[in-house]
Structure formats: C-alpha cells, structure tokens
Design a protein around this motif. Structure first.
Motif, PDB file in Angstrom:
ATOM      1  N   PHE A 185       0.831  -1.201   0.000  1.00  0.00           N
ATOM      2  CA  PHE A 185       0.000   0.000   0.000  1.00  0.00           C
ATOM      3  C   PHE A 185       0.869   1.255   0.000  1.00  0.00           C
ATOM      4  O   PHE A 185       0.576   2.230  -0.700  1.00  0.00           O
ATOM      5  N   ARG A 186       1.935   1.243   0.764  1.00  0.00           N
ATOM      6  CA  ARG A 186       2.812   2.414   0.820  1.00  0.00           C
ATOM      7  C   ARG A 186       3.508   2.644  -0.520  1.00  0.00           C
ATOM      8  O   ARG A 186       3.718   3.787  -0.939  1.00  0.00           O
ATOM      9  N   VAL A 187       3.875   1.553  -1.194  1.00  0.00           N
ATOM     10  CA  VAL A 187       4.475   1.668  -2.528  1.00  0.00           C
ATOM     11  C   VAL A 187       3.491   2.327  -3.493  1.00  0.00           C
ATOM     12  O   VAL A 187       3.851   3.221  -4.274  1.00  0.00           O
ATOM     13  N   ILE A 188       2.235   1.904  -3.428  1.00  0.00           N
ATOM     14  CA  ILE A 188       1.203   2.465  -4.308  1.00  0.00           C
ATOM     15  C   ILE A 188       0.925   3.921  -3.948  1.00  0.00           C
ATOM     16  O   ILE A 188       0.812   4.788  -4.830  1.00  0.00           O
ATOM     17  N   LEU A 189       0.816   4.215  -2.667  1.00  0.00           N
ATOM     18  CA  LEU A 189       0.536   5.588  -2.230  1.00  0.00           C
ATOM     19  C   LEU A 189       1.631   6.554  -2.667  1.00  0.00           C
ATOM     20  O   LEU A 189       1.350   7.699  -3.046  1.00  0.00           O
ATOM     21  N   LYS A 190       2.866   6.098  -2.641  1.00  0.00           N
ATOM     22  CA  LYS A 190       3.953   6.962  -3.104  1.00  0.00           C
ATOM     23  C   LYS A 190       3.824   7.232  -4.599  1.00  0.00           C
ATOM     24  O   LYS A 190       4.073   8.350  -5.064  1.00  0.00           O
ATOM     25  N   GLY A 191       3.429   6.211  -5.366  1.00  0.00           N
ATOM     26  CA  GLY A 191       3.235   6.408  -6.797  1.00  0.00           C
ATOM     27  C   GLY A 191       2.055   7.302  -7.121  1.00  0.00           C
ATOM     28  O   GLY A 191       1.974   7.875  -8.214  1.00  0.00           O
ATOM     29  N   LEU A 192       1.134   7.443  -6.169  1.00  0.00           N
ATOM     30  CA  LEU A 192      -0.059   8.263  -6.377  1.00  0.00           C
ATOM     31  C   LEU A 192       0.109   9.700  -5.881  1.00  0.00           C
ATOM     32  O   LEU A 192      -0.856  10.470  -5.911  1.00  0.00           O
ATOM     33  N   LEU A 193       1.289  10.082  -5.446  1.00  0.00           N
ATOM     34  CA  LEU A 193       1.490  11.443  -4.940  1.00  0.00           C
ATOM     35  C   LEU A 193       1.059  12.527  -5.935  1.00  0.00           C
ATOM     36  O   LEU A 193       0.467  13.533  -5.531  1.00  0.00           O
ATOM     37  N   PRO A 194       1.314  12.367  -7.243  1.00  0.00           N
ATOM     38  CA  PRO A 194       0.866  13.418  -8.177  1.00  0.00           C
ATOM     39  C   PRO A 194      -0.643  13.405  -8.429  1.00  0.00           C
ATOM     40  O   PRO A 194      -1.145  14.291  -9.122  1.00  0.00           O
ATOM     41  N   TYR A 195      -1.357  12.417  -7.879  1.00  0.00           N
ATOM     42  CA  TYR A 195      -2.788  12.269  -8.157  1.00  0.00           C
ATOM     43  C   TYR A 195      -3.547  12.219  -6.827  1.00  0.00           C
ATOM     44  O   TYR A 195      -3.922  11.144  -6.345  1.00  0.00           O
ATOM     45  N   PRO A 196      -3.761  13.376  -6.201  1.00  0.00           N
ATOM     46  CA  PRO A 196      -4.277  13.412  -4.822  1.00  0.00           C
ATOM     47  C   PRO A 196      -5.644  12.769  -4.638  1.00  0.00           C
ATOM     48  O   PRO A 196      -5.895  12.168  -3.589  1.00  0.00           O
ATOM     49  N   GLU A 197      -6.534  12.862  -5.621  1.00  0.00           N
ATOM     50  CA  GLU A 197      -7.865  12.279  -5.442  1.00  0.00           C
ATOM     51  C   GLU A 197      -7.790  10.757  -5.364  1.00  0.00           C
ATOM     52  O   GLU A 197      -8.415  10.134  -4.493  1.00  0.00           O
ATOM     53  N   LEU A 198      -7.037  10.172  -6.282  1.00  0.00           N
ATOM     54  CA  LEU A 198      -6.872   8.716  -6.250  1.00  0.00           C
ATOM     55  C   LEU A 198      -6.110   8.288  -5.003  1.00  0.00           C
ATOM     56  O   LEU A 198      -6.416   7.258  -4.389  1.00  0.00           O
ATOM     57  N   ARG A 199      -5.133   9.088  -4.625  1.00  0.00           N
ATOM     58  CA  ARG A 199      -4.347   8.756  -3.437  1.00  0.00           C
ATOM     59  C   ARG A 199      -5.225   8.757  -2.190  1.00  0.00           C
ATOM     60  O   ARG A 199      -5.066   7.909  -1.299  1.00  0.00           O
ATOM     61  N   GLU A 200      -6.161   9.691  -2.126  1.00  0.00           N
ATOM     62  CA  GLU A 200      -7.046   9.766  -0.966  1.00  0.00           C
ATOM     63  C   GLU A 200      -7.915   8.516  -0.863  1.00  0.00           C
ATOM     64  O   GLU A 200      -8.170   8.015   0.243  1.00  0.00           O
ATOM     65  N   LYS A 201      -8.351   8.005  -2.015  1.00  0.00           N
ATOM     66  CA  LYS A 201      -9.159   6.781  -2.015  1.00  0.00           C
ATOM     67  C   LYS A 201      -8.356   5.600  -1.471  1.00  0.00           C
ATOM     68  O   LYS A 201      -8.830   4.845  -0.615  1.00  0.00           O
ATOM     69  N   VAL A 202      -7.125   5.435  -1.970  1.00  0.00           N
ATOM     70  CA  VAL A 202      -6.284   4.327  -1.515  1.00  0.00           C
ATOM     71  C   VAL A 202      -5.893   4.526  -0.050  1.00  0.00           C
ATOM     72  O   VAL A 202      -5.822   3.563   0.724  1.00  0.00           O
ATOM     73  N   LYS A 203      -5.671   5.766   0.331  1.00  0.00           N
ATOM     74  CA  LYS A 203      -5.333   6.063   1.729  1.00  0.00           C
ATOM     75  C   LYS A 203      -6.476   5.649   2.655  1.00  0.00           C
ATOM     76  O   LYS A 203      -6.248   5.071   3.728  1.00  0.00           O
ATOM     77  N   ASP A 204      -7.718   5.932   2.253  1.00  0.00           N
ATOM     78  CA  ASP A 204      -8.872   5.530   3.066  1.00  0.00           C
ATOM     79  C   ASP A 204      -8.928   4.010   3.214  1.00  0.00           C
ATOM     80  O   ASP A 204      -9.219   3.493   4.304  1.00  0.00           O
ATOM     81  N   ASP A 205      -8.654   3.302   2.114  1.00  0.00           N
ATOM     82  CA  ASP A 205      -8.630   1.835   2.181  1.00  0.00           C
ATOM     83  C   ASP A 205      -7.547   1.363   3.151  1.00  0.00           C
ATOM     84  O   ASP A 205      -7.766   0.443   3.952  1.00  0.00           O
ATOM     85  N   PHE A 206      -6.389   1.991   3.055  1.00  0.00           N
ATOM     86  CA  PHE A 206      -5.259   1.618   3.913  1.00  0.00           C
ATOM     87  C   PHE A 206      -5.613   1.801   5.386  1.00  0.00           C
ATOM     88  O   PHE A 206      -5.382   0.910   6.216  1.00  0.00           O
TER      89      PHE A 206
END
Length: 232
Positions: A185-206
């Motif tokens: 999850f942390r690997v994915i979240l780092k890759g999503l840094l330029p895309y805050p909306e998608l990152r927020e979704k994955v962060k909520d799942d995490f």
C-alpha cells in the motif's frame, strides 16, 4: 543366543516407540527456486538466436521460419535467458513472440514471476493492449500474485501514467484472497502522490485495514505546479 536376540528386538522396539521416525512431505520441504528468479546467463546458442531474432523482426516470414528451425530447439535455460534479455531491452514485439513460444513448451508451468516480468516490461512501454492480453492469460491459468508483486506491478503502471489500468489492478489486489500487507500500500501511495484524489481513495482503504498506522501526507502545494495525466 536366542534370549539375546529377543532382548535386542525388545530394546529396538522400545526405542522406536519412544523416538518414531519423522517424514517430511513434499509440501513441507523448501520449494525450488522459480526458473524466472534464477540468474539468467545466455549461452552461445542463445546469443546467436537473440541476434538473429532482432535482425529478422521486420520480416515476418523469415522470422517464423527461424523460430521453427532454431528457437524451438533452444534449451529451456537459453529460451528463458533470451526472453529476459529482450524484456531488459524493452523489445516488446520479440518479448511477446517468445512469451507465446514459452507458454507452448512442454516444460512450461504457470508462474507468478513469469507474468510479473512481462507486465512490468509492458507497463514501462505503455503497451496497454498487450498487458490486457497477458492478464487474461494469467487469469485463465489461475495465477495468483502475492501482495508485494501486486504493489510492484501497480507502481509500474502508475509510473508510466497508466492510471486506469493501475487502478483496475489495484481493485484486483483488494479482491485477492491473499492477506493485505502495509508495504505494498505504501508503494502504491507513493506512486499516487501526483494524483491526490486517487491517493485519498487508496489512503482511506489503507487506514480502514490498518487503523493504527500513520500515512505521511506531503505539503498540499507540492504538486500544484505539476499537471499529471488525468485518470482515464
């Protein structure tokens, strides 16, 4: 002598009862290393085949003849090494050609690392249609990625700007029977840094899965001047 033999047999029976033999089943023994994870060195025949395949790639008829007459006769280790080299060189067409050949070999067995390497190479080269085909193949063979491999593949698609495909694979990761792990999850979240909306979704799942863990959030203006590709 008869009494001595009887006593010896009785003693042996007692020791056997106290210390029975232990048998290790095949499933309990250490599995052999996947051929796709072993060091791949190209032998003489593999080097010749790789050079000729690259020379003939623009001539379909001669390429197919060479495949039938030479590539099909390569040793397993040489065929694996040639495919790995083409993947390293981002030779998409030739990698897909050998991918099809490997899957027809009598020694072929579905393998997570075989598919991981193909998908990572296709993601680097933004080859969506080929990646979809490979994914269909692995699903038809019931190949199951572990969570770390899921994270690496999703990150490869994110780094290439293939957001829709990355999030499709993320949903498959969420549906996997494998227990979730925090590091992917942390690997994915780092890759999503330029895309805050998608990152927020994955962060909520995490945070739903790991409520006691903390996620680092970068400053809000870190990417405001960067216009990454939109989510397709």
């Amino acid at each position: 002598m008869l009494r001595r033999a009887v006593r010896r047999a009785a003693s042996l029976a007692t020791r056997t009862a106290l210390h029975p033999r232990q048998f290790v089943s095949g499933s309990a023994s250490k599995p052999s290393l996947s051929i796709w994870r072993r060091k791949k060195e190209m032998g003489k025949e593999a080097l010749i085949a790789a050079k000729e395949l690259k020379r003939l790639r623009s001539d379909p008829l001669r390429l197919d003849r060479f495949v039938a007459s030479h590539v099909s006769r390569l040793l397993k280790s040489d065929l694996v090494a040639v495919l790995a080299e083409f993947q390293r060189q981002d030779q998409v067409f030739l990698s897909m050609k050998l991918y099809d050949i490997v899957r027809k070999e009598i020694w072929y067995r579905p393998d997570m690392f075989f598919y991981r390497d193909m998908l990572m190479m296709l993601a680097r080269n933004k080859r969506v249609e080929e990646a979809k085909r490979v994914w269909q193949d692995l699903e038809s063979e019931h190949v199951l990625f572990d969570q770390h491999t899921f994270g690496d593949i999703i990150r490869a698609f994110l780094d290439s700007g293939l957001l829709s495909e990355a999030m499709d694979i993320y949903e498959k990761m969420r549906q996997s029977p494998e227990p979730p792990l925090s590091l992917p999850f942390r690997v994915i979240l780092k890759g999503l840094l330029p895309y805050p909306e998608l990152r927020e979704k994955v962060k909520d799942d995490f945070l739903e899965i790991f409520p006691d863990m903390i996620i680092y959030d970068p400053p809000e203006d870190l990417f405001e001047d960067q216009s990454g590709p939109g989510y397709r």
